[in-house]
Design a protein around this motif. Structure first.
Motif, PDB file in Angstrom:
ATOM      1  N   ALA A 224     -42.861 -34.946  65.581  1.00  0.00           N
ATOM      2  CA  ALA A 224     -43.837 -34.737  66.656  1.00  0.00           C
ATOM      3  C   ALA A 224     -44.700 -33.540  66.299  1.00  0.00           C
ATOM      4  O   ALA A 224     -44.199 -32.434  66.127  1.00  0.00           O
ATOM      5  CB  ALA A 224     -43.132 -34.499  67.985  1.00  0.00           C
ATOM      6  N   GLN A 225     -46.004 -33.779  66.177  1.00  0.00           N
ATOM      7  CA  GLN A 225     -46.928 -32.719  65.764  1.00  0.00           C
ATOM      8  C   GLN A 225     -47.998 -32.527  66.836  1.00  0.00           C
ATOM      9  O   GLN A 225     -48.799 -33.420  67.103  1.00  0.00           O
ATOM     10  CB  GLN A 225     -47.602 -33.083  64.438  1.00  0.00           C
ATOM     11  CG  GLN A 225     -48.556 -32.008  63.901  1.00  0.00           C
ATOM     12  CD  GLN A 225     -49.369 -32.512  62.721  1.00  0.00           C
ATOM     13  OE1 GLN A 225     -50.006 -33.554  62.789  1.00  0.00           O
ATOM     14  NE2 GLN A 225     -49.348 -31.751  61.632  1.00  0.00           N
ATOM     15  N   GLY A 247     -37.437 -33.001  56.979  1.00  0.00           N
ATOM     16  CA  GLY A 247     -37.121 -31.658  57.458  1.00  0.00           C
ATOM     17  C   GLY A 247     -38.044 -31.128  58.522  1.00  0.00           C
ATOM     18  O   GLY A 247     -37.975 -29.941  58.856  1.00  0.00           O
ATOM     19  N   VAL A 248     -38.918 -31.969  59.085  1.00  0.00           N
ATOM     20  CA  VAL A 248     -39.811 -31.527  60.159  1.00  0.00           C
ATOM     21  C   VAL A 248     -39.575 -32.416  61.380  1.00  0.00           C
ATOM     22  O   VAL A 248     -39.816 -33.623  61.344  1.00  0.00           O
ATOM     23  CB  VAL A 248     -41.298 -31.607  59.753  1.00  0.00           C
ATOM     24  CG1 VAL A 248     -42.178 -31.166  60.927  1.00  0.00           C
ATOM     25  CG2 VAL A 248     -41.556 -30.738  58.531  1.00  0.00           C
ATOM     26  N   ALA A 252     -46.535 -27.450  65.130  1.00  0.00           N
ATOM     27  CA  ALA A 252     -47.736 -27.017  65.850  1.00  0.00           C
ATOM     28  C   ALA A 252     -48.794 -26.723  64.799  1.00  0.00           C
ATOM     29  O   ALA A 252     -48.650 -25.788  64.015  1.00  0.00           O
ATOM     30  CB  ALA A 252     -47.456 -25.776  66.693  1.00  0.00           C
ATOM     31  N   LEU A 253     -49.837 -27.550  64.776  1.00  0.00           N
ATOM     32  CA  LEU A 253     -50.932 -27.384  63.827  1.00  0.00           C
ATOM     33  C   LEU A 253     -52.108 -26.754  64.563  1.00  0.00           C
ATOM     34  O   LEU A 253     -52.607 -27.319  65.534  1.00  0.00           O
ATOM     35  CB  LEU A 253     -51.336 -28.724  63.228  1.00  0.00           C
ATOM     36  CG  LEU A 253     -52.520 -28.701  62.250  1.00  0.00           C
ATOM     37  CD1 LEU A 253     -52.177 -27.882  61.010  1.00  0.00           C
ATOM     38  CD2 LEU A 253     -52.923 -30.122  61.874  1.00  0.00           C
ATOM     39  N   LEU A 263     -46.936 -24.299  62.115  1.00  0.00           N
ATOM     40  CA  LEU A 263     -45.584 -23.787  62.369  1.00  0.00           C
ATOM     41  C   LEU A 263     -44.690 -24.998  62.578  1.00  0.00           C
ATOM     42  O   LEU A 263     -45.002 -25.871  63.388  1.00  0.00           O
ATOM     43  CB  LEU A 263     -45.602 -22.900  63.619  1.00  0.00           C
ATOM     44  CG  LEU A 263     -44.334 -22.124  63.967  1.00  0.00           C
ATOM     45  CD1 LEU A 263     -44.014 -21.108  62.881  1.00  0.00           C
ATOM     46  CD2 LEU A 263     -44.511 -21.422  65.314  1.00  0.00           C
ATOM     47  N   THR A 264     -43.593 -25.085  61.836  1.00  0.00           N
ATOM     48  CA  THR A 264     -42.730 -26.260  61.916  1.00  0.00           C
ATOM     49  C   THR A 264     -41.278 -25.853  62.130  1.00  0.00           C
ATOM     50  O   THR A 264     -40.878 -24.717  61.893  1.00  0.00           O
ATOM     51  CB  THR A 264     -42.817 -27.105  60.627  1.00  0.00           C
ATOM     52  OG1 THR A 264     -42.271 -26.362  59.530  1.00  0.00           O
ATOM     53  CG2 THR A 264     -44.256 -27.488  60.305  1.00  0.00           C
ATOM     54  N   SER A 265     -40.502 -26.837  62.570  1.00  0.00           N
ATOM     55  CA  SER A 265     -39.061 -26.623  62.748  1.00  0.00           C
ATOM     56  C   SER A 265     -38.341 -27.930  62.489  1.00  0.00           C
ATOM     57  O   SER A 265     -38.805 -29.007  62.885  1.00  0.00           O
ATOM     58  CB  SER A 265     -38.758 -26.142  64.169  1.00  0.00           C
ATOM     59  OG  SER A 265     -37.352 -26.080  64.394  1.00  0.00           O
ATOM     60  N   ALA A 266     -37.192 -27.837  61.834  1.00  0.00           N
ATOM     61  CA  ALA A 266     -36.342 -29.003  61.613  1.00  0.00           C
ATOM     62  C   ALA A 266     -35.419 -29.243  62.797  1.00  0.00           C
ATOM     63  O   ALA A 266     -34.800 -30.310  62.903  1.00  0.00           O
ATOM     64  CB  ALA A 266     -35.513 -28.814  60.343  1.00  0.00           C
TER      65      ALA A 266
END
Length: 407
Positions: A224-225, A247-248, A252-253, A263-266
């Motif tokens: 989800a982006q 891994g994502v 937040a783009l 900024l990403t998070s797994a």
């Protein structure tokens, strides 16, 4: 002629389209004079109405489509939901990187995403149920031999020939009294369950939803982006199978004139680092809306060495300045309890002529508070102040801040 195409059909001749392209840029104050001139030149009233409507929509569409808007056709509803061309290009790159050869764009609207996909040389079939909108998409995609437009219900087509699917479900209910936004993903057209069914077939699936989509509605197994353009959160895109990055889980783009950052998070939703709270000190940081929507405020705090003022409110604080594309930063000049009478006295002592009021975690209405602390006519040439209203625990506070440049 069906009523549904009345604003587009008059423009679907080479002569009418050339006339549209020859009009001077739209101006509200000059629209009446243009109307009279076109009628005096002998053009039919329905053509004149269509020309002026389209000229006005092209002017509005420039914000999303830039100079391309001046050679496109639009509907009001289609323009409201249309993907910005810069964001559509990001969508298209996903399919190109995944090696997808044939994409079907279900619910293509005005064709923005299909345009971006076709411009990369990828074959795309754009599907739109509404006759008027499909006609616009056909015009907008005419420069691209890689694209074709089909007017049909997206849920009735055989998708076997396509290895990639893009969807932008209709999220408004149209009636004789206007349109209303829908919030239940199962009420969208097509619904979220239809999207999940496609993903279960192992196709490369991407879908665009409104940024307010609740986390509990987002299916497992997808990326989800959330995307922010110049501080405006425009969408959340869900990416399945080959389009999802390993891994994502959440991203937040943030994009703007100075470039983009992500900024990403797994971790899954609700699995961010524990929010650490601390005192009011130094600098206040207001996370970008995409960071907030993605549930990445704690991740951002950890990244920039900041802490929450209140663990439930998305304001961060740090003793030193921070240069981050993911937050708007302010120098804290003063802190005071929230009290309207004291604020009015303070504003008078500061000789304020204008005030910007930002708030989170409080029901105070900025417009009403502005009227109460700056009664009567504002002082011309008076000082300007930025106030941040928030809550820390059970206390309502006001921070007087000074904006810093954004990284």
């Amino acid at each position: 002629m069906p009523a549904a195409v009345s604003q587009i059909a008059p423009l679907l001749t080479p002569e009418a389209f050339a006339l549209l392209n020859a009009l001077e840029p739209y101006s509200e104050q000059d629209s009446l004079a243009m109307n009279l001139r076109l009628r005096k030149d002998g053009h039919a009233p329905e053509l004149v109405s269509a020309l002026l409507t389209q000229s006005r929509l092209r002017a509005k569409a420039t914000a999303k489509f830039g100079e391309f808007a001046q050679d496109m056709l639009f509907t009001q509803a289609g323009l409201e939901q249309a993907t910005r061309l810069s964001v559509a290009a990001l969508h298209a790159e996903r399919y190109l990187r995944a090696g997808v050869s044939r994409v079907i764009d279900l619910g293509c609207g005005l064709g923005a995403d299909s345009l971006a996909i076709a411009s990369l040389g990828v074959s795309v079939t754009a599907v739109e149920r509404d006759e008027e909108t499909a006609a616009c998409a056909a015009v907008n995609l005419r420069p691209f031999p890689e694209a074709e437009v089909v007017q049909a219900d997206a849920t009735t087509l055989d998708l076997a020939p396509f290895d990639g699917v893009w969807l932008d479900p209709a999220r408004r209910e149209v009636s004789s009294s206007g349109s209303a936004r829908l919030w239940d993903p199962e009420a969208f057209s097509p619904p979220l369950s239809f999207v999940e069914g496609l993903a279960a077939q192992s196709k490369a699936v991407g879908v665009k939803f409104g940024p307010g989509m609740p986390h509990e509605s987002i299916p497992g197994g997808c990326e989800a982006q959330w995307v922010s353009v110049d501080g405006d959160v425009t969408e959340v895109a869900l990416w399945f199978n080959a389009l999802a990055r390993p891994g994502v889980r959440r991203a937040a783009l943030v994009t703007g004139a100075t470039g983009s950052a992500e900024l990403t998070s797994a971790a899954g939703f609700g699995e961010s680092p524990e929010a650490q709270s601390g005192p009011v000190e130094g600098y206040l940081h207001e996370p970008d809306g995409a960071v907030i929507r993605a549930g990445l405020v704690s991740d951002l705090a950890e990244r920039i060495g900041a802490h929450f003022l209140d663990p439930h409110i998305a304001y961060l604080c740090s003793p030193d300045p921070v240069d981050s594309p993911f937050a708007r930063s302010y120098r804290i000049l003063q802190t005071m309890p929230y009290n309207v009478k004291a604020l009015r006295a303070w504003a008078k002592a500061q000789e304020l002529g204008s005030v910007e009021i930002k708030k989170r975690g409080t029901a105070v209405t900025p417009e009403e508070l502005r009227r109460r602390i700056l009664p009567g006519k504002a002082r011309k040439g008076g000082a300007h102040a930025t106030l941040v209203l928030t809550r820390i625990g059970d206390d309502r506070v006001v921070l007087v801040v000074e904006p810093l440049g954004r990284g």
